[in-house]
Design an enzyme around this catalytic site. Structure first.
Site, short mmCIF file in Angstrom:
data_model
loop_
_atom_site.label_atom_id
_atom_site.label_comp_id
_atom_site.label_asym_id
_atom_site.label_seq_id
_atom_site.Cartn_x
_atom_site.Cartn_y
_atom_site.Cartn_z
N GLU A 22 0.80 -1.24 0.00
CA GLU A 22 0.00 0.00 0.00
C GLU A 22 0.83 1.28 0.00
OE1 GLU A 22 -2.74 -0.44 3.29
OE2 GLU A 22 -3.81 -2.08 2.32
N ASN A 40 2.26 -5.15 -3.20
CA ASN A 40 0.85 -5.50 -2.95
C ASN A 40 0.05 -4.23 -2.63
OD1 ASN A 40 -1.09 -7.74 -2.37
ND2 ASN A 40 -1.06 -6.94 -0.27
N HIS A 83 -10.19 -6.02 -2.59
CA HIS A 83 -11.27 -5.77 -1.63
C HIS A 83 -12.38 -5.03 -2.38
CE1 HIS A 83 -9.02 -7.13 1.82
NE2 HIS A 83 -8.00 -6.36 1.48
N GLU A 107 -6.12 -10.71 -1.45
CA GLU A 107 -6.98 -10.43 -0.28
C GLU A 107 -8.45 -10.31 -0.69
OE1 GLU A 107 -5.51 -7.15 2.09
OE2 GLU A 107 -3.41 -7.68 1.75
N ASP A 144 -12.22 -10.08 -1.11
CA ASP A 144 -13.53 -10.16 -0.45
C ASP A 144 -14.46 -9.16 -1.12
OD1 ASP A 144 -12.60 -7.80 0.82
OD2 ASP A 144 -12.46 -8.74 2.80
C1 XIL Z 1 -6.43 -6.15 8.25
C2 XIL Z 1 -6.84 -7.33 9.12
O1 XIL Z 1 -7.75 -8.11 8.41
C3 XIL Z 1 -7.43 -6.84 10.42
O2 XIL Z 1 -7.66 -7.94 11.31
C4 XIL Z 1 -6.51 -5.84 11.10
O3 XIL Z 1 -7.14 -5.29 12.23
C5 XIL Z 1 -6.15 -4.72 10.13
O4 XIL Z 1 -5.59 -5.26 8.95
N1 XIL Z 1 -4.99 -4.58 3.60
C6 XIL Z 1 -4.00 -5.40 4.09
C7 XIL Z 1 -4.29 -6.25 5.28
O5 XIL Z 1 -2.93 -5.51 3.49
O6 XIL Z 1 -3.14 -6.47 6.07
C8 XIL Z 1 -5.41 -5.69 6.12
O7 XIL Z 1 -5.72 -6.64 7.13
C9 XIL Z 1 -6.61 -5.37 5.27
C10 XIL Z 1 -6.28 -4.35 4.21
#
Ligand code: XIL
Length: 315
Positions: free
Chosen positions: A120, A161, A197, A226, A228
């Protein structure tokens, strides 16, 4: 066709919830620690590493013939307070970051198939995020991190990422240019992770397959890291269908691109999803429900994978 299908793992649930453990063990070929490899958790106190939770997950993965995606080495979130609250010179902070990357990659050497080295680092408009790292170290921290990680474990595949990197836009254009530039300079960036996401409120990312293909043409692997699909609550039938379509489209985009080597969901069960705590009024983002029963999106992904038995082999 050699695609790894993974999940982020909540290591507390892995211990406490036998059903969660059984699904993690049997439905996935790759795992990512949802939190326990983040800097704030592995080194809450300077110089005192706490690897136990992450080590447990690595052992679990080995016992179940799964690969582990390491997440994440350089990020602006979930940092230890001693790092963020300290006053450092540039040289001190660079030394601290180098030690962190080197020690962590060395600790897990040989056990991590891919690392999210930098997470990020970009804003939506394609400029670099004004993080502690950029402020103190300048943009060169990105290349440094990849070089340090590669030195510590030359076999791990090293990823950049980010989120909102799925479609074509200013952010993915900027990451594309960065990866192209780094590779020209011989910096060992070897993969691009699309967090994915999604939200049924927004349009599906434009040209996702094309975007993955352009990254692949740079000579890097691509992964959905990741996935969802969150939904405004309560879930309407239409939004429920939109979720199924979104999951399926991301999987199909990945399957169509031979260098898309893995597809990971950011947790598989709504009971443990990070979404409700972070996105007000949204939820139901995962492929299993609150009771860990499979949802339509689960069956859609299964169907995509079955139909893709003849898809091009992954390298
Ligand atoms: C999130 C986790 O799912 C949570 O449990 C935590 O509180 C915060 O981080 N992008 C990412 C992940 O790269 O590491 C994040 O994970 C979600 C967004």
């Amino acid at each position: 066709m050699g695609l790894k299908v993974g999940t982020a793992v909540n290591t507390d649930a892995l211990v406490d919830d036998p059903e969660y453990r059984a699904i993690t063990a049997t439905q996935f070929s790759s795992v990512t620690p949802e939190n326990v490899m983040k800097w704030g958790l592995v080194e809450p106190t300077r110089g005192r590493y706490e690897w136990a939770e992450a080590d447990r997950l690595v052992r679990f993965a080995r016992a179940h013939h799964q690969v582990v995606r390491g997440h994440t080495l350089v990020w602006h979130n979930q940092l230890p307070e001693w790092v963020t609250a300290g006053t450092w010179t540039r040289a001190q902070l660079r030394g601290i970051l180098r030690k962190h990357v080197t020690d962590q990659v060395t600790h897990f050497k040989g056990q991590i198939s891919a690392w999210d080295v930098v997470n990020e680092a970009f804003n939506e408009d394609g400029t670099l995020r004004d993080s502690l790292w950029l402020q103190k170290l300048g943009p060169g921290y990105i290349a440094d991190a990849f070089r340090w990680a590669h030195r510590a474990d030359p076999k791990a595949v090293l990823y950049y990422n980010d989120y909102n990197l799925e479609g074509i836009g200013p952010k993915s254009d900027a990451v594309y240019r960065l990866v192209r530039q780094l590779r020209r300079e011989g910096v060992p960036v070897q993969g691009v992770g699309l967090q994915t996401h999604l939200d049924t409120l927004y349009d599906f990312p434009e040209k996702m397959q094309f975007n993955m293909e352009r990254f692949a043409r740079l000579g890097v692997d691509v992964a959905i890291t990741e996935a969802d699909v969150r939904i405004p609550l309560p879930v309407s039938p239409t939004e429920g269908l939109a979720q199924v379509a979104d999951y399926s489209q991301t999987m199909q985009a990945c399957l169509a691109v031979p260098r898309c080597v893995s597809y990971t969901v950011w947790g598989f069960g709504d009971a443990y999803s990070w979404v409700p705590a972070v996105f007000d009024g949204e939820g139901s983002a995962d492929i299993f429900d609150e009771n860990l029963a499979p949802k339509p999106a689960y069956y859609a992904l299964q169907q995509d994978l079955r139909l893709a038995a003849g898809a091009p082999p992954r390298p």
